[in-house]
Design a protein around this motif. Structure first.
Motif, PDB file in Angstrom:
ATOM      1  N   VAL A 133     -14.275  -4.194  -9.191  1.00  0.00           N
ATOM      2  CA  VAL A 133     -13.929  -5.472  -8.306  1.00  0.00           C
ATOM      3  C   VAL A 133     -12.673  -4.850  -7.527  1.00  0.00           C
ATOM      4  O   VAL A 133     -12.515  -5.549  -6.380  1.00  0.00           O
ATOM      5  CB  VAL A 133     -14.026  -6.821  -9.035  1.00  0.00           C
ATOM      6  N   ASP A 134     -11.609  -4.423  -8.197  1.00  0.00           N
ATOM      7  CA  ASP A 134     -10.446  -4.205  -7.646  1.00  0.00           C
ATOM      8  C   ASP A 134     -10.820  -3.327  -6.435  1.00  0.00           C
ATOM      9  O   ASP A 134      -9.992  -3.230  -5.213  1.00  0.00           O
ATOM     10  CB  ASP A 134      -9.549  -3.723  -8.610  1.00  0.00           C
ATOM     11  N   TYR A 135     -11.474  -2.190  -6.475  1.00  0.00           N
ATOM     12  CA  TYR A 135     -11.859  -1.407  -5.262  1.00  0.00           C
ATOM     13  C   TYR A 135     -12.282  -2.238  -4.290  1.00  0.00           C
ATOM     14  O   TYR A 135     -11.957  -2.071  -3.098  1.00  0.00           O
ATOM     15  CB  TYR A 135     -12.880  -0.345  -5.805  1.00  0.00           C
ATOM     16  N   TRP A 136     -13.142  -3.121  -4.460  1.00  0.00           N
ATOM     17  CA  TRP A 136     -13.722  -3.802  -3.325  1.00  0.00           C
ATOM     18  C   TRP A 136     -12.551  -4.811  -2.809  1.00  0.00           C
ATOM     19  O   TRP A 136     -12.931  -5.094  -1.347  1.00  0.00           O
ATOM     20  CB  TRP A 136     -15.104  -4.618  -3.703  1.00  0.00           C
ATOM     21  N   LEU A 137     -12.041  -5.363  -3.711  1.00  0.00           N
ATOM     22  CA  LEU A 137     -10.750  -6.337  -2.930  1.00  0.00           C
ATOM     23  C   LEU A 137     -10.039  -5.521  -1.929  1.00  0.00           C
ATOM     24  O   LEU A 137      -9.490  -6.043  -1.012  1.00  0.00           O
ATOM     25  CB  LEU A 137     -10.238  -7.074  -4.139  1.00  0.00           C
ATOM     26  N   ARG A 138      -9.604  -4.277  -2.560  1.00  0.00           N
ATOM     27  CA  ARG A 138      -8.779  -3.521  -1.386  1.00  0.00           C
ATOM     28  C   ARG A 138      -9.527  -3.121  -0.334  1.00  0.00           C
ATOM     29  O   ARG A 138      -8.876  -3.091   0.777  1.00  0.00           O
ATOM     30  CB  ARG A 138      -8.423  -2.342  -2.430  1.00  0.00           C
ATOM     31  N   GLN A 139     -10.854  -2.816  -0.396  1.00  0.00           N
ATOM     32  CA  GLN A 139     -11.630  -2.382   0.850  1.00  0.00           C
ATOM     33  C   GLN A 139     -11.642  -3.687   1.839  1.00  0.00           C
ATOM     34  O   GLN A 139     -11.486  -3.502   2.940  1.00  0.00           O
ATOM     35  CB  GLN A 139     -12.942  -2.003   0.518  1.00  0.00           C
ATOM     36  N   VAL A 140     -11.769  -4.717   1.458  1.00  0.00           N
ATOM     37  CA  VAL A 140     -11.862  -5.876   2.510  1.00  0.00           C
ATOM     38  C   VAL A 140     -10.577  -6.239   3.064  1.00  0.00           C
ATOM     39  O   VAL A 140     -10.315  -6.988   4.031  1.00  0.00           O
ATOM     40  CB  VAL A 140     -12.515  -7.164   1.798  1.00  0.00           C
ATOM     41  N   ARG A 141      -9.493  -5.773   2.495  1.00  0.00           N
ATOM     42  CA  ARG A 141      -8.141  -5.955   2.863  1.00  0.00           C
ATOM     43  C   ARG A 141      -7.550  -4.897   3.954  1.00  0.00           C
ATOM     44  O   ARG A 141      -6.747  -5.131   4.727  1.00  0.00           O
ATOM     45  CB  ARG A 141      -7.099  -6.042   1.888  1.00  0.00           C
TER      46      ARG A 141
END
Length: 358
Positions: A201-209
């Motif tokens: 989830v942390d990876y995806w949160l960083r990607q959308v930022r």
């Protein structure tokens, strides 16, 4: 205000190429600015502007427009962050006809097999592109699947372009070309029974930022397979979500626990999606009527083909009452909306329009 007066006096002496009226506590743009049709640089930063009047569109020579530190509550953020040419083009079109934009991109991301395509099938029973294997389980999405979802709520007819991103690692590099930050809502999903998907989830949160670090897009975090955990386990997961994600990433607006097997939590999730979108400032701002017409024309065309060349796209834009100089800004807006994917390259200038698969 002394600087503003000085610019007004300078206007009587000859062409003005630069205007700096920053830090003047302006709530409105002074009328003399609209007479300075030769101005190339305009600094309106650090004022109290809530709206950019369509009259600003007359400044066709404008190359630099500074708007930092203004509320601009009544302007779409995806427009005010654009180039001066795009902003003035948008305002020119807005002066002809304006309407509320009811379209939104719903971006669904997460690891493979966490339930993304199953969620799409719930939202759009007849719009699923996933195939079923012999056991009845959905096969992981290949690349990106796109479908349309329409819903009426609180007097608004909302239209979602639902993007289902394949979760296999092989697709991650290409995802960056399609992730966006404007006029979209992200659903980040993980499987409560699979520890590795939680940490991803942390990876995806960083990607959308990545596209907009300062104003990242809104996210709803979805924990799936709720039917396979105990109440105590669910509480533990919720606590970890707070510690690892919501306390750090303030763009997470909701955390939802769902079961795609029993359908528990799905109705509440759907309500949160709609309510979240309706609460977004961008849904209450105005866009040019020509943009709405262009969006409809491209979507209609997508039913029969998935690419168009620039010449054809220009012709469609002109039919939608866009002036030639306003076409690039309109096409950029359509690209942000996900209506088309535009390749602006001298070697290959064309546009792909997303075509829903049956």
């Amino acid at each position: 205000m002394q600087r503003a007066a000085a610019h007004f006096d300078a206007l009587e002496k000859g062409p003005v190429h630069a205007i700096d009226i920053s830090h003047c506590r302006l709530a409105d743009i002074p009328s003399f600015v609209f007479d300075c049709t030769t101005v190339e640089k305009l600094d309106l930063s650090h004022n109290r502007l809530n709206f950019l009047t369509p009259q600003l569109g007359v400044l066709t020579a404008l190359k630099t427009l500074k708007l930092e530190d203004n509320p601009l509550e009544l302007m779409p953020a995806d427009i005010t962050q654009r180039s001066a040419a795009d902003i003035t083009s948008f305002l020119r079109q807005l002066s002809k006809k304006s309407e509320k934009w009811n379209d939104m991109k719903l971006m669904i991301v997460g690891d493979a097999a966490v339930g993304k395509t199953s969620l799409v099938r719930y939202l759009i029973p007849r719009g699923s592109r996933a195939k079923l294997d012999a056991t009845g389980n959905t096969i992981s999405t290949d690349g990106i699947d796109i479908a349309d979802w329409s819903v009426t709520a609180k007097g608004r007819d909302l239209h979602f372009s639902v993007w289902d991103f394949g979760g296999q690692v092989v697709f991650y590099p290409t995802h960056q070309f399609f992730l966006s930050s404007h006029r979209c809502l992200y659903l980040i999903m993980f499987d409560m029974t699979q520890e590795d998907t939680f940490y991803r989830v942390d990876y995806w949160l960083r990607q959308v930022r990545v596209k907009d670090v300062l104003s990242p897009p809104t996210v709803i975090l979805i924990a799936t397979h709720f039917d396979q955990v105990t109440e105590e386990q669910a509480r533990a997961v919720y606590k970890r979500i707070g510690e690892c994600f919501t306390s750090i990433h303030k763009n997470i607006c909701h955390v939802c626990f769902v079961s795609l097997k029993t359908k528990e939590g799905l109705e509440a999730l759907q309500e949160k999606i709609v309510d979240t979108v309706l609460s977004m400032k961008v849904m209450n701002t105005l866009v040019p009527g020509s943009y709405l017409l262009l969006n409809q024309r491209i979507k209609k065309l997508a039913a029969s083909q998935n690419t168009i060349n620039w010449t054809t796209l220009e012709s469609i834009c002109l039919d939608c009452s866009l002036e030639p100089e306003d076409i690039p800004a309109a096409v950029n807006f359509m690209a942000d909306m996900g209506t088309l994917i535009h390749f602006d390259d001298e070697r290959y200038v064309s546009s792909m329009i997303h075509q829903e698969k049956n």
